[in-house]
Write an enzyme that holds these catalytic residues in place. Structure first.
Site, PDB file in Angstrom:
ATOM      1  N   ASP A 193       0.855  -1.186   0.000  1.00  0.00           N
ATOM      2  CA  ASP A 193       0.000   0.000   0.000  1.00  0.00           C
ATOM      3  C   ASP A 193       0.891   1.236   0.000  1.00  0.00           C
ATOM      4  O   ASP A 193       1.753   1.387   0.868  1.00  0.00           O
ATOM      5  CB  ASP A 193      -0.902   0.003   1.238  1.00  0.00           C
ATOM      6  CG  ASP A 193      -1.759   1.257   1.315  1.00  0.00           C
ATOM      7  OD1 ASP A 193      -2.589   1.451   0.417  1.00  0.00           O
ATOM      8  OD2 ASP A 193      -1.585   2.047   2.273  1.00  0.00           O
ATOM      9  N   GLU A 275      -0.636  -1.121  -6.224  1.00  0.00           N
ATOM     10  CA  GLU A 275      -1.812  -0.393  -6.690  1.00  0.00           C
ATOM     11  C   GLU A 275      -1.512   0.279  -8.033  1.00  0.00           C
ATOM     12  O   GLU A 275      -0.419   0.800  -8.243  1.00  0.00           O
ATOM     13  CB  GLU A 275      -2.198   0.692  -5.685  1.00  0.00           C
ATOM     14  CG  GLU A 275      -2.524   0.188  -4.302  1.00  0.00           C
ATOM     15  CD  GLU A 275      -2.587   1.334  -3.318  1.00  0.00           C
ATOM     16  OE1 GLU A 275      -3.710   1.781  -3.012  1.00  0.00           O
ATOM     17  OE2 GLU A 275      -1.526   1.781  -2.869  1.00  0.00           O
ATOM     18  N   CYS A 329     -12.832  -4.241   4.445  1.00  0.00           N
ATOM     19  CA  CYS A 329     -12.299  -5.077   5.522  1.00  0.00           C
ATOM     20  C   CYS A 329     -11.607  -6.298   4.904  1.00  0.00           C
ATOM     21  O   CYS A 329     -12.206  -7.026   4.101  1.00  0.00           O
ATOM     22  CB  CYS A 329     -13.420  -5.524   6.444  1.00  0.00           C
ATOM     23  SG  CYS A 329     -12.882  -6.633   7.774  1.00  0.00           S
ATOM     24  N   CYS A 332     -13.685  -9.623   6.381  1.00  0.00           N
ATOM     25  CA  CYS A 332     -15.029 -10.003   5.929  1.00  0.00           C
ATOM     26  C   CYS A 332     -15.420  -9.381   4.592  1.00  0.00           C
ATOM     27  O   CYS A 332     -16.433  -9.773   4.007  1.00  0.00           O
ATOM     28  CB  CYS A 332     -16.071  -9.642   6.994  1.00  0.00           C
ATOM     29  SG  CYS A 332     -16.373  -7.856   7.160  1.00  0.00           S
ATOM     30  N   CYS A 351     -17.854  -6.648  11.238  1.00  0.00           N
ATOM     31  CA  CYS A 351     -17.373  -7.812  11.994  1.00  0.00           C
ATOM     32  C   CYS A 351     -16.502  -7.432  13.186  1.00  0.00           C
ATOM     33  O   CYS A 351     -16.121  -8.299  13.983  1.00  0.00           O
ATOM     34  CB  CYS A 351     -16.595  -8.758  11.076  1.00  0.00           C
ATOM     35  SG  CYS A 351     -14.992  -8.114  10.517  1.00  0.00           S
ATOM     36  N   ASP A 358      -3.226   1.023   7.000  1.00  0.00           N
ATOM     37  CA  ASP A 358      -2.378   0.741   5.836  1.00  0.00           C
ATOM     38  C   ASP A 358      -2.095  -0.749   5.701  1.00  0.00           C
ATOM     39  O   ASP A 358      -2.005  -1.277   4.586  1.00  0.00           O
ATOM     40  CB  ASP A 358      -1.062   1.516   5.933  1.00  0.00           C
ATOM     41  CG  ASP A 358      -1.265   3.019   5.798  1.00  0.00           C
ATOM     42  OD1 ASP A 358      -2.333   3.421   5.298  1.00  0.00           O
ATOM     43  OD2 ASP A 358      -0.375   3.790   6.198  1.00  0.00           O
TER      44      ASP A 358
END
Length: 382
Positions: A193, A275, A329, A332, A351, A358
């Site tokens: 990231d 990314e 997330c 989940c 959740c 990060d």
């Protein structure tokens, strides 16, 4: 894979004067060819070479330098066309785009000039070069570089080298063609990231802080403002001395981060997932104080460094869609702005999963890397 090795030339006074005259003439010729190309609307390499070759020879250029000048001009117009097509100069009719399209490209007196092996010979044994110049060929011009760079030159140098004059110093940028390393099948992916508070964060929890780099940038910005306001000769001299220091510091920081990321991926047998941040500066809207920070963010350079180091190490690399990786997330999959109460905290409202923001984003990137790699590799395997 092609890489560039930069070596420093150490010409004596006579050789330096000849190099200066050569670069001046080549760029004067390039401006002439550019004006003619713009007037006649001829930008293709071969056509432009046929159009301008005689004129360039009349200026005092030999055959190969004349050809390289014409190709340099054609390449500059090809780059301009690509930038316009990509929208980097704005929409049709915008002030910046109209300005770029309404006049010929101009070359600085010290713009780089390419030389091929007919114009430039490398004497590896005594670390000198022989180079064409307007007053006659220059022999035994000394150069210096690190032992690692020298080994790369000896083993892989191939193709053109650019003569560069920068800050009173002379360089050769030599093209080296390194054999491709077979990419190993990855056992999972290391998600990376990219950000400003943390320059790079991996899903294994490693965070490369951006505080030191931001501190240097803010200090340099304050110092530039102060010196520009002062406006004296000594202030201008200091500005000139310092103008590349921040860029060198940033590049060194990015090199070190990229090396650590690629080393970790290689050691653990994983690929690297990055990314795809193309166009982020156009998509993001920020307040004025934040714009300097965003536009000085060298994420593209870091991505390039990671990509070429990964290629040299045989590490797989994929670029994934970054959409909602910071809000989703990794446990989940629930995505919401409320999952990010602040810059550094991620707490899933569905959740209850909590993690550094990060690191959570890096985990999402790693998961997308696995999916994207499978989509590409499985059809080939079949």
């Amino acid at each position: 894979m092609k890489i560039v090795v930069q070596v420093r030339l150490h010409p004596d006074a006579a050789q330096e004067a000849a190099l200066r005259a050569t670069l001046d003439l080549c760029n004067e010729a390039a401006n002439l060819a550019s004006t003619e190309a713009f007037r006649r609307r001829i930008f293709a390499k071969q056509a432009l070479q046929r159009l301008t070759y005689g004129h360039l020879k009349d200026l005092g250029l030999s055959a190969q330098p004349a050809i390289h000048v014409a190709r340099k001009v054609a390449g500059a117009y090809a780059t301009l066309k690509a930038n316009i097509r990509a929208g980097h100069l704005g929409e049709p009719g915008s002030k910046r785009r109209v300005k770029a399209e309404s006049k010929p490209i101009r070359f600085r007196a010290d713009a780089a000039q390419p030389f091929d092996d007919r114009c430039l010979s490398w004497r590896i044994a005594d670390r000198t070069v022989s180079i064409w110049a307007v007053g006659g060929r220059l022999n035994r011009v000394r150069y210096g570089c690190s032992e690692q760079q020298f080994a790369t030159l000896v083993a892989h140098r191939k193709g053109e080298s650019d003569l560069v004059h920068r800050d009173g110093k002379w360089y050769l940028h030599a093209t080296c063609v390194i054999p491709d390393v077979e990419v190993e099948e990855p056992d999972g992916f290391l998600g990376v990231d990219l950000g400003i508070a943390n320059i790079a964060t991996t899903n294994s929890g490693t965070r490369h802080s951006g505080k030191g780099l931001s501190r240097v940038r803010h200090r340099n910005q304050r110092l530039r403002t102060k010196l520009q306001a002062k406006g004296t000769k000594s202030a201008k001299r200091l500005l000139k001395v310092r103008r590349r220091k921040e860029a060198r510091f940033t590049a060194d920081t990015n090199h070190r981060i990229a090396k650590q990321i690629v080393t970790e991926a290689k050691r653990t047998g994983r690929g690297i997932a990055l990314e795809n941040l193309t166009g982020i500066r156009d998509r993001v809207r920020l307040r004025r104080p934040q714009r300097v920070t965003l536009h000085s963010w060298a994420f593209h350079q870091l991505g390039q460094f990671i990509a070429y180091k990964a290629a040299r190490a045989g590490v797989a690399l994929v670029r994934v869609d970054p959409a909602y990786t910071s809000q989703g997330c990794s446990a989940c999959g629930h995505a919401s702005r409320q999952n990010r109460p602040n810059q550094s905290t991620f707490r899933c409202t569905s959740c209850g999963f909590a993690e550094h923001a990060d690191v959570n984003a890096a985990r999402n990137i790693a998961a997308r890397g696995v999916a994207d790699w499978a989509a590409v590799s499985l059809p080939n395997a079949a």
